[in-house]
Design an enzyme around this catalytic site. Structure first.
Site, PDB file in Angstrom:
ATOM      1  N   VAL A 252      20.580   8.432   1.396  1.00 55.75           N
ATOM      2  CA  VAL A 252      20.917   7.453   2.551  1.00 55.75           C
ATOM      3  C   VAL A 252      20.919   5.943   2.067  1.00 55.75           C
ATOM      4  CG1 VAL A 252      20.162   6.652   4.531  1.00 55.75           C
ATOM      5  CG2 VAL A 252      20.407   8.979   4.208  1.00 55.75           C
ATOM      6  N   GLU A 253      21.972   5.290   2.532  1.00 49.84           N
ATOM      7  CA  GLU A 253      22.024   3.864   1.965  1.00 49.84           C
ATOM      8  C   GLU A 253      21.820   3.112   3.322  1.00 49.84           C
ATOM      9  OE1 GLU A 253      24.946   2.598  -0.698  1.00 49.84           O
ATOM     10  OE2 GLU A 253      24.898   4.626  -1.759  1.00 49.84           O
ATOM     11  N   ALA A 254      21.721   3.372   4.391  1.00 47.78           N
ATOM     12  CA  ALA A 254      21.617   2.666   5.611  1.00 47.78           C
ATOM     13  C   ALA A 254      20.875   3.370   6.597  1.00 47.78           C
ATOM     14  CB  ALA A 254      23.002   2.013   6.155  1.00 47.78           C
TER      15      ALA A 254
ATOM     16  N   LYS B 186      26.241   8.578   4.252  1.00 48.05           N
ATOM     17  CA  LYS B 186      25.227   7.648   3.562  1.00 48.05           C
ATOM     18  C   LYS B 186      24.479   7.059   4.682  1.00 48.05           C
ATOM     19  CE  LYS B 186      26.992   7.813  -1.074  1.00 48.05           C
ATOM     20  NZ  LYS B 186      26.083   8.142  -1.809  1.00 48.05           N
TER      21      LYS B 186
END
Lengths: 303, 303
Positions: free
Chosen positions: B22-24, B243
Protein backbone atom coordinates in the site's frame (compact mmCIF):
# COMPACT_ATOMS: atom_id res chain seq x y z
CA UNK A 1 -63.26 14.36 -19.18
CA UNK A 2 -61.78 11.26 -20.69
CA UNK A 3 -61.56 7.86 -19.17
CA UNK A 4 -58.30 7.34 -17.33
CA UNK A 5 -57.03 3.82 -16.68
CA UNK A 6 -59.83 1.81 -15.12
CA UNK A 7 -61.49 4.93 -13.68
CA UNK A 8 -64.70 6.55 -14.86
CA UNK A 9 -65.89 10.13 -14.53
CA UNK A 10 -69.08 10.60 -12.54
CA UNK A 11 -72.21 11.10 -14.66
CA UNK A 12 -75.85 11.34 -13.59
CA UNK A 13 -76.34 7.61 -14.20
CA UNK A 14 -73.25 6.51 -12.29
CA UNK A 15 -74.06 8.81 -9.34
CA UNK A 16 -77.44 7.09 -8.97
CA UNK A 17 -75.76 3.69 -9.12
CA UNK A 18 -73.18 4.81 -6.54
CA UNK A 19 -75.83 6.10 -4.13
CA UNK A 20 -77.87 2.94 -4.50
CA UNK A 21 -74.97 0.64 -3.76
CA UNK A 22 -73.16 2.57 -1.00
CA UNK A 23 -74.36 2.91 2.59
CA UNK A 24 -71.38 4.69 4.16
CA UNK A 25 -69.27 7.50 2.72
CA UNK A 26 -65.76 7.93 4.09
CA UNK A 27 -64.44 11.42 3.41
CA UNK A 28 -60.93 12.70 3.58
CA UNK A 29 -61.04 16.30 4.90
CA UNK A 30 -58.21 18.45 3.57
CA UNK A 31 -58.60 18.94 -0.19
CA UNK A 32 -62.06 17.35 -0.11
CA UNK A 33 -64.16 19.11 2.53
CA UNK A 34 -61.90 22.12 3.00
CA UNK A 35 -58.64 23.51 1.73
CA UNK A 36 -56.54 25.07 4.50
CA UNK A 37 -59.17 27.12 6.31
CA UNK A 38 -61.71 27.43 3.50
CA UNK A 39 -64.75 25.24 3.09
CA UNK A 40 -65.00 23.81 -0.44
CA UNK A 41 -68.08 24.97 -2.35
CA UNK A 42 -71.21 22.85 -2.15
CA UNK A 43 -70.04 20.61 0.70
CA UNK A 44 -72.84 21.45 3.21
CA UNK A 45 -75.63 20.67 0.70
CA UNK A 46 -73.94 17.43 -0.34
CA UNK A 47 -73.53 16.18 3.25
CA UNK A 48 -77.12 17.18 4.00
CA UNK A 49 -78.42 15.27 0.98
CA UNK A 50 -76.42 12.17 1.96
CA UNK A 51 -77.69 12.28 5.54
CA UNK A 52 -81.26 12.80 4.29
CA UNK A 53 -80.89 9.58 2.28
CA UNK A 54 -79.78 7.73 5.41
CA UNK A 55 -76.14 7.39 4.39
CA UNK A 56 -73.58 7.06 7.14
CA UNK A 57 -70.78 9.60 7.04
CA UNK A 58 -67.27 9.37 8.43
CA UNK A 59 -64.33 11.74 8.13
CA UNK A 60 -61.02 9.91 7.88
CA UNK A 61 -58.04 12.25 8.06
CA UNK A 62 -54.30 11.67 8.15
CA UNK A 63 -53.70 15.04 9.77
CA UNK A 64 -52.48 14.20 13.28
CA UNK A 65 -52.02 17.75 14.55
CA UNK A 66 -55.60 17.86 15.87
CA UNK A 67 -57.57 15.53 18.13
CA UNK A 68 -61.13 14.48 17.23
CA UNK A 69 -62.40 17.13 19.63
CA UNK A 70 -60.35 19.84 17.90
CA UNK A 71 -61.58 18.57 14.54
CA UNK A 72 -65.21 18.78 15.61
CA UNK A 73 -64.53 22.44 16.51
CA UNK A 74 -63.01 23.07 13.09
CA UNK A 75 -66.10 21.56 11.40
CA UNK A 76 -68.35 23.76 13.53
CA UNK A 77 -66.31 26.87 12.73
CA UNK A 78 -66.94 26.14 9.05
CA UNK A 79 -70.68 25.77 9.68
CA UNK A 80 -70.80 21.96 9.54
CA UNK A 81 -72.36 19.94 12.35
CA UNK A 82 -70.25 16.84 12.86
CA UNK A 83 -69.97 14.72 15.99
CA UNK A 84 -66.66 13.54 17.42
CA UNK A 85 -67.48 9.91 16.74
CA UNK A 86 -67.85 10.61 13.03
CA UNK A 87 -64.18 11.65 12.98
CA UNK A 88 -61.26 9.24 12.58
CA UNK A 89 -57.97 11.12 12.68
CA UNK A 90 -54.54 9.50 12.57
CA UNK A 91 -53.88 10.93 16.06
CA UNK A 92 -56.85 8.87 17.32
CA UNK A 93 -55.64 5.86 15.30
CA UNK A 94 -52.26 6.00 17.08
CA UNK A 95 -53.99 5.89 20.47
CA UNK A 96 -56.30 3.08 19.35
CA UNK A 97 -53.38 1.08 18.01
CA UNK A 98 -51.68 1.15 21.41
CA UNK A 99 -54.96 0.34 23.15
CA UNK A 100 -55.90 -2.62 20.96
CA UNK A 101 -52.39 -4.07 21.12
CA UNK A 102 -52.45 -3.86 24.93
CA UNK A 103 -49.51 -1.48 25.24
CA UNK A 104 -48.50 -1.70 28.94
CA UNK A 105 -49.93 1.18 30.99
CA UNK A 106 -46.73 1.49 33.01
CA UNK A 107 -44.73 2.33 29.88
CA UNK A 108 -44.53 5.82 28.43
CA UNK A 109 -45.01 7.14 24.92
CA UNK A 110 -42.62 9.69 23.42
CA UNK A 111 -44.33 11.97 20.91
CA UNK A 112 -42.71 13.75 17.98
CA UNK A 113 -45.77 15.62 16.83
CA UNK A 114 -48.35 18.17 17.87
CA UNK A 115 -51.17 18.61 20.36
CA UNK A 116 -53.63 16.25 18.64
CA UNK A 117 -51.52 13.15 19.27
CA UNK A 118 -50.92 14.03 22.93
CA UNK A 119 -54.60 14.71 23.52
CA UNK A 120 -55.76 11.40 22.03
CA UNK A 121 -53.06 9.39 23.81
CA UNK A 122 -53.90 10.97 27.15
CA UNK A 123 -57.62 10.46 26.57
CA UNK A 124 -56.89 6.77 26.00
CA UNK A 125 -55.04 6.69 29.34
CA UNK A 126 -51.42 6.70 28.24
CA UNK A 127 -48.56 8.68 29.79
CA UNK A 128 -46.81 10.88 27.24
CA UNK A 129 -43.52 12.71 26.96
CA UNK A 130 -42.38 15.13 24.28
CA UNK A 131 -44.70 16.88 21.85
CA UNK A 132 -45.10 20.67 22.00
CA UNK A 133 -43.34 20.77 25.39
CA UNK A 134 -40.03 19.83 23.73
CA UNK A 135 -40.41 22.42 20.97
CA UNK A 136 -38.03 24.91 22.51
CA UNK A 137 -35.47 22.46 23.87
CA UNK A 138 -31.98 22.42 22.45
CA UNK A 139 -29.64 19.46 22.25
CA UNK A 140 -26.22 20.28 23.68
CA UNK A 141 -23.47 18.70 21.63
CA UNK A 142 -20.78 19.18 24.25
CA UNK A 143 -17.99 16.72 25.12
CA UNK A 144 -18.83 14.58 28.16
CA UNK A 145 -22.43 15.73 28.06
CA UNK A 146 -24.82 12.78 28.17
CA UNK A 147 -28.26 13.22 26.60
CA UNK A 148 -30.51 11.26 28.93
CA UNK A 149 -33.72 9.62 27.87
CA UNK A 150 -36.42 7.76 29.79
CA UNK A 151 -35.78 4.02 29.69
CA UNK A 152 -39.48 3.32 30.33
CA UNK A 153 -40.53 4.75 26.97
CA UNK A 154 -42.01 1.77 25.11
CA UNK A 155 -43.31 3.53 22.00
CA UNK A 156 -42.39 6.56 19.91
CA UNK A 157 -45.28 8.07 17.95
CA UNK A 158 -44.23 10.30 15.03
CA UNK A 159 -46.49 12.65 13.10
CA UNK A 160 -46.34 16.07 11.50
CA UNK A 161 -44.44 18.46 13.75
CA UNK A 162 -43.86 22.03 12.66
CA UNK A 163 -41.73 22.50 15.78
CA UNK A 164 -39.37 19.67 14.89
CA UNK A 165 -35.86 20.09 16.28
CA UNK A 166 -32.67 18.09 16.85
CA UNK A 167 -33.57 17.53 20.51
CA UNK A 168 -36.74 15.62 19.59
CA UNK A 169 -34.94 13.71 16.84
CA UNK A 170 -32.26 12.61 19.29
CA UNK A 171 -34.82 11.71 21.97
CA UNK A 172 -36.93 9.59 19.64
CA UNK A 173 -33.87 7.98 18.06
CA UNK A 174 -32.39 7.01 21.44
CA UNK A 175 -35.68 5.44 22.59
CA UNK A 176 -36.06 3.38 19.40
CA UNK A 177 -32.40 2.34 19.27
CA UNK A 178 -31.77 1.74 22.96
CA UNK A 179 -35.02 0.79 24.73
CA UNK A 180 -35.58 -2.93 24.14
CA UNK A 181 -38.76 -3.63 22.15
CA UNK A 182 -39.62 0.07 21.77
CA UNK A 183 -42.34 0.48 19.10
CA UNK A 184 -41.95 3.00 16.29
CA UNK A 185 -45.38 4.21 15.16
CA UNK A 186 -46.10 6.72 12.39
CA UNK A 187 -49.45 8.46 12.19
CA UNK A 188 -48.99 8.62 8.40
CA UNK A 189 -46.38 9.28 5.72
CA UNK A 190 -47.92 12.00 3.52
CA UNK A 191 -45.04 13.78 1.78
CA UNK A 192 -46.74 17.18 1.76
CA UNK A 193 -50.09 18.69 2.66
CA UNK A 194 -52.06 21.92 2.28
CA UNK A 195 -51.27 23.26 5.75
CA UNK A 196 -52.18 26.69 4.34
CA UNK A 197 -54.58 27.66 1.54
CA UNK A 198 -51.89 28.82 -0.86
CA UNK A 199 -49.30 26.08 -0.89
CA UNK A 200 -48.14 22.68 0.25
CA UNK A 201 -45.82 22.07 3.20
CA UNK A 202 -43.80 19.07 4.35
CA UNK A 203 -46.12 16.48 5.88
CA UNK A 204 -45.66 13.70 8.41
CA UNK A 205 -43.68 11.79 5.76
CA UNK A 206 -40.90 14.33 6.24
CA UNK A 207 -40.61 13.85 10.01
CA UNK A 208 -41.07 10.08 9.74
CA UNK A 209 -38.34 10.03 7.06
CA UNK A 210 -35.95 11.67 9.52
CA UNK A 211 -36.50 8.97 12.16
CA UNK A 212 -36.22 6.23 9.54
CA UNK A 213 -32.93 7.84 8.52
CA UNK A 214 -31.47 7.83 12.04
CA UNK A 215 -32.83 4.45 13.19
CA UNK A 216 -32.80 2.52 9.89
CA UNK A 217 -36.15 1.12 10.99
CA UNK A 218 -39.51 1.21 9.26
CA UNK A 219 -42.52 2.38 11.28
CA UNK A 220 -45.90 0.82 11.90
CA UNK A 221 -48.22 3.20 10.00
CA UNK A 222 -51.68 3.62 11.52
CA UNK A 223 -53.13 6.27 9.15
CA UNK A 224 -54.06 5.91 5.48
CA UNK A 225 -53.25 3.88 3.40
CA UNK A 226 -52.77 1.36 6.23
CA UNK A 227 -56.04 -0.48 6.85
CA UNK A 228 -55.72 -0.19 10.62
CA UNK A 229 -58.47 2.44 10.88
CA UNK A 230 -60.76 0.31 8.73
CA UNK A 231 -61.06 -2.29 11.49
CA UNK A 232 -62.77 0.32 13.64
CA UNK A 233 -65.09 1.40 10.87
CA UNK A 234 -66.07 -2.19 10.19
CA UNK A 235 -66.84 -2.77 13.84
CA UNK A 236 -68.78 0.48 14.03
CA UNK A 237 -70.98 0.00 10.97
CA UNK A 238 -71.21 -3.76 10.63
CA UNK A 239 -71.27 -3.19 6.89
CA UNK A 240 -69.28 -4.98 4.20
CA UNK A 241 -66.62 -2.69 2.75
CA UNK A 242 -68.21 -3.14 -0.68
CA UNK A 243 -71.00 -0.92 0.66
CA UNK A 244 -68.57 1.84 1.60
CA UNK A 245 -67.08 4.52 -0.64
CA UNK A 246 -63.83 6.32 0.18
CA UNK A 247 -63.77 9.87 -1.18
CA UNK A 248 -60.37 11.57 -1.30
CA UNK A 249 -57.95 13.80 -3.16
CA UNK A 250 -54.82 11.62 -2.88
CA UNK A 251 -54.11 8.50 -4.86
CA UNK A 252 -51.40 7.06 -2.61
CA UNK A 253 -53.24 7.51 0.68
CA UNK A 254 -57.02 7.92 0.24
CA UNK A 255 -57.66 5.86 -2.87
CA UNK A 256 -55.14 3.18 -1.94
CA UNK A 257 -56.64 3.03 1.57
CA UNK A 258 -60.11 2.50 0.09
CA UNK A 259 -58.87 -0.11 -2.36
CA UNK A 260 -56.79 -1.96 0.25
CA UNK A 261 -59.96 -2.33 2.29
CA UNK A 262 -62.22 -3.34 -0.61
CA UNK A 263 -64.27 -0.10 -0.66
CA UNK A 264 -65.49 1.74 -3.73
CA UNK A 265 -63.34 4.82 -4.38
CA UNK A 266 -64.00 8.32 -5.67
CA UNK A 267 -61.18 10.77 -6.45
CA UNK A 268 -61.86 14.53 -6.39
CA UNK A 269 -59.64 17.22 -7.91
CA UNK A 270 -60.02 19.90 -5.22
CA UNK A 271 -56.81 18.82 -3.47
CA UNK A 272 -53.36 17.64 -4.50
CA UNK A 273 -54.17 15.38 -7.46
CA UNK A 274 -54.98 16.63 -10.96
CA UNK A 275 -56.56 14.76 -13.88
CA UNK A 276 -53.09 14.72 -15.48
CA UNK A 277 -51.65 12.99 -12.40
CA UNK A 278 -54.38 10.37 -12.69
CA UNK A 279 -53.67 9.91 -16.41
CA UNK A 280 -49.88 9.75 -15.94
CA UNK A 281 -48.64 6.43 -17.39
CA UNK A 282 -46.50 6.03 -14.23
CA UNK A 283 -49.59 6.14 -12.02
CA UNK A 284 -50.90 2.71 -11.16
CA UNK A 285 -53.59 3.67 -8.65
CA UNK A 286 -56.98 4.02 -10.31
CA UNK A 287 -60.13 4.90 -8.37
CA UNK A 288 -63.50 3.54 -9.47
CA UNK A 289 -64.71 7.08 -10.11
CA UNK A 290 -63.34 10.60 -10.35
CA UNK A 291 -64.96 14.01 -10.44
CA UNK A 292 -64.10 17.70 -9.97
CA UNK A 293 -65.49 18.17 -6.49
CA UNK A 294 -67.55 16.47 -3.81
CA UNK A 295 -70.66 18.51 -4.60
CA UNK A 296 -70.87 16.91 -8.04
CA UNK A 297 -72.54 13.99 -6.22
CA UNK A 298 -75.30 16.45 -5.29
CA UNK A 299 -75.40 18.43 -8.51
CA UNK A 300 -75.35 15.49 -10.90
CA UNK A 301 -78.43 14.12 -9.17
CA UNK A 302 -80.21 17.27 -10.30
CA UNK A 303 -81.29 18.19 -6.79
CA UNK B 1 -9.72 -12.91 17.35
CA UNK B 2 -11.35 -15.30 14.98
CA UNK B 3 -11.71 -15.03 11.27
CA UNK B 4 -14.99 -13.41 10.29
CA UNK B 5 -16.38 -13.90 6.79
CA UNK B 6 -13.63 -13.19 4.31
CA UNK B 7 -11.84 -10.83 6.72
CA UNK B 8 -8.61 -11.51 8.57
CA UNK B 9 -7.29 -10.05 11.80
CA UNK B 10 -4.03 -8.12 11.48
CA UNK B 11 -0.94 -10.05 12.61
CA UNK B 12 2.72 -9.06 12.37
CA UNK B 13 3.08 -10.86 9.02
CA UNK B 14 -0.01 -9.35 7.45
CA UNK B 15 0.94 -5.83 8.63
CA UNK B 16 4.25 -6.15 6.79
CA UNK B 17 2.46 -7.36 3.64
CA UNK B 18 -0.02 -4.50 3.95
CA UNK B 19 2.71 -1.87 4.31
CA UNK B 20 4.64 -3.32 1.39
CA UNK B 21 1.66 -3.28 -0.98
CA UNK B 22 0.00 0.00 0.00
CA UNK B 23 1.27 3.46 -0.91
CA UNK B 24 -1.61 5.61 0.35
CA UNK B 25 -3.66 5.24 3.53
CA UNK B 26 -7.12 6.79 3.57
CA UNK B 27 -8.34 7.33 7.11
CA UNK B 28 -11.80 8.02 8.36
CA UNK B 29 -11.55 10.44 11.32
CA UNK B 30 -14.34 9.99 13.85
CA UNK B 31 -14.00 6.59 15.54
CA UNK B 32 -10.58 6.03 13.94
CA UNK B 33 -8.37 9.05 14.67
CA UNK B 34 -10.53 10.55 17.40
CA UNK B 35 -13.76 9.92 19.23
CA UNK B 36 -15.73 13.10 19.84
CA UNK B 37 -13.01 15.41 21.10
CA UNK B 38 -10.52 12.78 22.26
CA UNK B 39 -7.58 11.58 20.25
CA UNK B 40 -7.44 7.77 20.06
CA UNK B 41 -4.35 6.26 21.71
CA UNK B 42 -1.29 5.66 19.54
CA UNK B 43 -2.47 7.64 16.52
CA UNK B 44 0.40 10.21 16.42
CA UNK B 45 3.11 7.51 16.44
CA UNK B 46 1.29 5.52 13.77
CA UNK B 47 0.91 8.48 11.41
CA UNK B 48 4.54 9.42 12.02
CA UNK B 49 5.72 5.90 11.17
CA UNK B 50 3.64 5.86 7.97
CA UNK B 51 4.96 9.25 6.87
CA UNK B 52 8.54 8.13 7.67
CA UNK B 53 8.00 5.19 5.34
CA UNK B 54 6.90 7.57 2.57
CA UNK B 55 3.24 6.59 2.67
CA UNK B 56 0.72 9.15 1.52
CA UNK B 57 -1.99 9.97 4.03
CA UNK B 58 -5.48 11.31 3.45
CA UNK B 59 -8.33 11.89 5.85
CA UNK B 60 -11.71 11.14 4.31
CA UNK B 61 -14.61 12.17 6.52
CA UNK B 62 -18.35 12.19 6.06
CA UNK B 63 -18.81 14.86 8.72
CA UNK B 64 -19.97 17.93 6.79
CA UNK B 65 -20.28 20.31 9.72
CA UNK B 66 -16.68 21.48 9.29
CA UNK B 67 -14.74 22.78 6.31
CA UNK B 68 -11.24 21.46 5.52
CA UNK B 69 -9.83 24.56 7.20
CA UNK B 70 -11.82 23.90 10.36
CA UNK B 71 -10.71 20.27 10.24
CA UNK B 72 -7.06 21.25 10.01
CA UNK B 73 -7.59 23.32 13.16
CA UNK B 74 -9.15 20.35 14.94
CA UNK B 75 -6.15 18.17 14.00
CA UNK B 76 -3.79 20.85 15.30
CA UNK B 77 -5.74 21.17 18.56
CA UNK B 78 -5.21 17.43 19.08
CA UNK B 79 -1.49 17.80 18.41
CA UNK B 80 -1.49 16.40 14.86
CA UNK B 81 0.07 18.34 12.01
CA UNK B 82 -2.14 17.85 8.96
CA UNK B 83 -2.41 20.12 5.94
CA UNK B 84 -5.74 21.18 4.43
CA UNK B 85 -5.05 19.32 1.21
CA UNK B 86 -4.75 16.04 3.07
CA UNK B 87 -8.39 16.44 4.17
CA UNK B 88 -11.39 15.34 2.11
CA UNK B 89 -14.61 16.16 3.94
CA UNK B 90 -18.10 15.64 2.55
CA UNK B 91 -18.61 19.42 2.75
CA UNK B 92 -15.69 19.82 0.31
CA UNK B 93 -17.05 16.97 -1.82
CA UNK B 94 -20.38 18.80 -2.21
CA UNK B 95 -18.58 21.91 -3.46
CA UNK B 96 -16.40 19.84 -5.81
CA UNK B 97 -19.42 18.02 -7.17
CA UNK B 98 -21.04 21.32 -8.19
CA UNK B 99 -17.75 22.57 -9.62
CA UNK B 100 -16.97 19.49 -11.71
CA UNK B 101 -20.53 19.28 -13.05
CA UNK B 102 -20.38 22.95 -14.12
CA UNK B 103 -23.20 24.12 -11.89
CA UNK B 104 -24.15 27.56 -13.30
CA UNK B 105 -22.56 30.42 -11.32
CA UNK B 106 -25.70 32.53 -11.60
CA UNK B 107 -27.73 29.93 -9.72
CA UNK B 108 -27.84 29.72 -5.93
CA UNK B 109 -27.39 26.82 -3.53
CA UNK B 110 -29.73 26.32 -0.58
CA UNK B 111 -27.99 24.66 2.38
CA UNK B 112 -29.62 22.52 5.07
CA UNK B 113 -26.51 21.97 7.14
CA UNK B 114 -23.84 23.71 9.13
CA UNK B 115 -20.95 26.11 8.65
CA UNK B 116 -18.62 23.62 6.90
CA UNK B 117 -20.81 23.26 3.84
CA UNK B 118 -21.32 27.02 3.47
CA UNK B 119 -17.59 27.68 3.82
CA UNK B 120 -16.57 25.14 1.17
CA UNK B 121 -19.30 26.24 -1.26
CA UNK B 122 -18.33 29.89 -0.90
CA UNK B 123 -14.64 29.05 -1.28
CA UNK B 124 -15.51 27.32 -4.56
CA UNK B 125 -17.28 30.51 -5.69
CA UNK B 126 -20.93 29.59 -5.21
CA UNK B 127 -23.68 31.80 -3.79
CA UNK B 128 -25.40 30.19 -0.82
CA UNK B 129 -28.62 30.64 1.08
CA UNK B 130 -29.75 28.96 4.30
CA UNK B 131 -27.43 27.17 6.69
CA UNK B 132 -26.90 28.55 10.21
CA UNK B 133 -28.57 31.84 9.20
CA UNK B 134 -31.93 30.08 8.95
CA UNK B 135 -31.53 28.32 12.30
CA UNK B 136 -33.80 30.68 14.21
CA UNK B 137 -36.39 31.22 11.51
CA UNK B 138 -39.92 30.00 12.04
CA UNK B 139 -42.35 28.91 9.37
CA UNK B 140 -45.71 30.65 9.75
CA UNK B 141 -48.56 28.30 9.00
CA UNK B 142 -51.18 31.03 8.65
CA UNK B 143 -54.01 31.14 6.10
CA UNK B 144 -53.18 33.27 3.05
CA UNK B 145 -49.53 33.43 4.10
CA UNK B 146 -47.26 32.47 1.22
CA UNK B 147 -43.86 31.00 2.06
CA UNK B 148 -41.65 32.47 -0.62
CA UNK B 149 -38.50 30.81 -1.89
CA UNK B 150 -35.83 31.91 -4.34
CA UNK B 151 -36.59 30.59 -7.81
CA UNK B 152 -32.91 30.86 -8.77
CA UNK B 153 -31.90 28.11 -6.34
CA UNK B 154 -30.58 25.33 -8.56
CA UNK B 155 -29.29 22.94 -5.92
CA UNK B 156 -30.15 21.98 -2.35
CA UNK B 157 -27.26 20.54 -0.34
CA UNK B 158 -28.30 18.56 2.75
CA UNK B 159 -25.99 17.44 5.56
CA UNK B 160 -26.07 17.06 9.32
CA UNK B 161 -27.83 20.06 10.87
CA UNK B 162 -28.30 20.24 14.62
CA UNK B 163 -30.34 23.40 14.09
CA UNK B 164 -32.82 21.71 11.77
CA UNK B 165 -36.28 23.28 11.78
CA UNK B 166 -39.52 23.26 9.80
CA UNK B 167 -38.55 26.50 8.02
CA UNK B 168 -35.48 24.89 6.45
CA UNK B 169 -37.40 21.72 5.62
CA UNK B 170 -40.07 23.75 3.82
CA UNK B 171 -37.48 25.91 2.02
CA UNK B 172 -35.49 22.93 0.73
CA UNK B 173 -38.64 21.01 -0.17
CA UNK B 174 -40.07 23.93 -2.16
CA UNK B 175 -36.82 24.38 -4.11
CA UNK B 176 -36.59 20.68 -5.01
CA UNK B 177 -40.29 20.34 -5.86
CA UNK B 178 -40.85 23.63 -7.63
CA UNK B 179 -37.59 24.88 -9.18
CA UNK B 180 -37.19 23.07 -12.52
CA UNK B 181 -34.09 20.87 -12.59
CA UNK B 182 -33.09 21.69 -9.01
CA UNK B 183 -30.43 19.22 -7.80
CA UNK B 184 -30.80 17.41 -4.49
CA UNK B 185 -27.36 16.64 -3.06
CA UNK B 186 -26.62 14.81 0.21
CA UNK B 187 -23.20 15.10 1.83
CA UNK B 188 -23.76 11.58 3.25
CA UNK B 189 -26.41 9.37 4.83
CA UNK B 190 -24.83 8.14 8.08
CA UNK B 191 -27.68 7.18 10.41
CA UNK B 192 -25.86 8.24 13.57
CA UNK B 193 -22.45 9.48 14.62
CA UNK B 194 -20.36 10.13 17.74
CA UNK B 195 -21.02 13.87 17.87
CA UNK B 196 -20.03 13.64 21.55
CA UNK B 197 -17.68 11.24 23.34
CA UNK B 198 -20.37 9.47 25.30
CA UNK B 199 -23.07 8.62 22.80
CA UNK B 200 -24.32 8.60 19.24
CA UNK B 201 -26.58 11.26 17.76
CA UNK B 202 -28.68 11.40 14.59
CA UNK B 203 -26.41 11.92 11.58
CA UNK B 204 -26.90 13.40 8.12
CA UNK B 205 -29.01 10.34 7.25
CA UNK B 206 -31.68 11.73 9.56
CA UNK B 207 -31.88 15.13 7.87
CA UNK B 208 -31.58 13.61 4.39
CA UNK B 209 -34.37 11.17 5.30
CA UNK B 210 -36.64 14.11 6.10
CA UNK B 211 -36.12 15.69 2.67
CA UNK B 212 -36.57 12.31 0.96
CA UNK B 213 -39.83 12.00 2.89
CA UNK B 214 -41.19 15.38 1.75
CA UNK B 215 -39.93 15.30 -1.86
CA UNK B 216 -40.11 11.55 -2.57
CA UNK B 217 -36.80 11.99 -4.35
CA UNK B 218 -33.47 10.28 -3.76
CA UNK B 219 -30.36 12.47 -3.42
CA UNK B 220 -27.03 12.43 -5.20
CA UNK B 221 -24.69 11.33 -2.38
CA UNK B 222 -21.16 12.79 -2.57
CA UNK B 223 -19.70 11.38 0.67
CA UNK B 224 -18.87 7.77 1.53
CA UNK B 225 -19.80 5.16 0.32
CA UNK B 226 -20.31 7.02 -2.99
CA UNK B 227 -17.09 6.90 -5.02
CA UNK B 228 -17.31 10.56 -5.99
CA UNK B 229 -14.46 11.61 -3.65
CA UNK B 230 -12.30 8.81 -5.01
CA UNK B 231 -12.05 10.54 -8.39
CA UNK B 232 -10.20 13.37 -6.68
CA UNK B 233 -7.91 11.04 -4.82
CA UNK B 234 -7.05 9.18 -8.00
CA UNK B 235 -6.26 12.44 -9.77
CA UNK B 236 -4.21 13.62 -6.83
CA UNK B 237 -2.09 10.53 -6.33
CA UNK B 238 -1.98 8.94 -9.77
CA UNK B 239 -1.96 5.62 -7.99
CA UNK B 240 -4.05 2.53 -8.74
CA UNK B 241 -6.66 2.01 -6.03
CA UNK B 242 -5.16 -1.43 -5.37
CA UNK B 243 -2.26 0.48 -3.80
CA UNK B 244 -4.58 2.35 -1.42
CA UNK B 245 -6.01 1.16 1.88
CA UNK B 246 -9.18 2.62 3.39
CA UNK B 247 -9.15 2.51 7.20
CA UNK B 248 -12.48 3.05 8.92
CA UNK B 249 -14.87 2.11 11.71
CA UNK B 250 -18.06 1.74 9.66
CA UNK B 251 -18.92 -1.12 7.37
CA UNK B 252 -21.63 0.59 5.34
CA UNK B 253 -19.71 3.80 4.64
CA UNK B 254 -15.93 3.40 5.08
CA UNK B 255 -15.42 -0.22 4.14
CA UNK B 256 -18.02 -0.15 1.38
CA UNK B 257 -16.46 3.06 0.04
CA UNK B 258 -13.04 1.39 -0.08
CA UNK B 259 -14.41 -1.73 -1.69
CA UNK B 260 -16.50 0.17 -4.25
CA UNK B 261 -13.31 1.88 -5.35
CA UNK B 262 -11.14 -1.24 -5.41
CA UNK B 263 -8.99 -0.30 -2.39
CA UNK B 264 -7.76 -2.62 0.31
CA UNK B 265 -9.82 -2.15 3.48
CA UNK B 266 -9.07 -2.24 7.21
CA UNK B 267 -11.80 -2.09 9.86
CA UNK B 268 -11.01 -0.81 13.36
CA UNK B 269 -13.18 -1.30 16.46
CA UNK B 270 -12.63 2.12 18.09
CA UNK B 271 -15.84 3.50 16.58
CA UNK B 272 -19.37 2.26 15.89
CA UNK B 273 -18.67 -1.31 14.73
CA UNK B 274 -17.89 -4.24 17.03
CA UNK B 275 -16.43 -7.63 16.20
CA UNK B 276 -19.95 -9.06 16.77
CA UNK B 277 -21.37 -6.68 14.16
CA UNK B 278 -18.75 -7.90 11.71
CA UNK B 279 -19.55 -11.54 12.54
CA UNK B 280 -23.31 -11.05 12.33
CA UNK B 281 -24.69 -13.46 9.70
CA UNK B 282 -26.77 -10.55 8.35
CA UNK B 283 -23.65 -8.52 7.63
CA UNK B 284 -22.46 -8.88 4.08
CA UNK B 285 -19.69 -6.27 4.09
CA UNK B 286 -16.32 -7.84 4.87
CA UNK B 287 -13.11 -5.80 4.97
CA UNK B 288 -9.81 -7.38 3.96
CA UNK B 289 -8.48 -6.86 7.50
CA UNK B 290 -9.74 -5.89 10.92
CA UNK B 291 -8.00 -4.88 14.13
CA UNK B 292 -8.72 -3.21 17.46
CA UNK B 293 -7.23 0.20 16.72
CA UNK B 294 -5.19 2.10 14.18
CA UNK B 295 -2.03 1.94 16.29
CA UNK B 296 -1.96 -1.85 15.88
CA UNK B 297 -0.32 -1.14 12.51
CA UNK B 298 2.52 0.46 14.45
CA UNK B 299 2.62 -1.93 17.37
CA UNK B 300 2.43 -5.16 15.38
CA UNK B 301 5.51 -4.08 13.43
CA UNK B 302 7.35 -4.17 16.73
CA UNK B 303 8.57 -0.62 16.41
Amino acid sequence: MECSGESRALFPGSVKALLDSVEAFLFDCDGVIWKGDKLIEGVPQTLEMLRARGKKIVFVTNNSTKSRKQYAKKFHSLGLVVSEDEIFSSSFAAAMFLKTTDFPREKKVYVIGEEGILEELQLAGFTCLGGPEDGDKRAQLKPNCLFEHDATVGAVVVGLDQYINYYKLQYGTLCIRENPGCLYIATNRDAVGHMTDLQEWPGAGCIVGAICGSTKKEPIVVGKPSTFMMDFLLQKFQLPTSKMCMVGDRLDTDILFGQNAGCKTLLVFTGVTTLSDLQDPLNNIHPDYYTSKVSDIFELLGQ
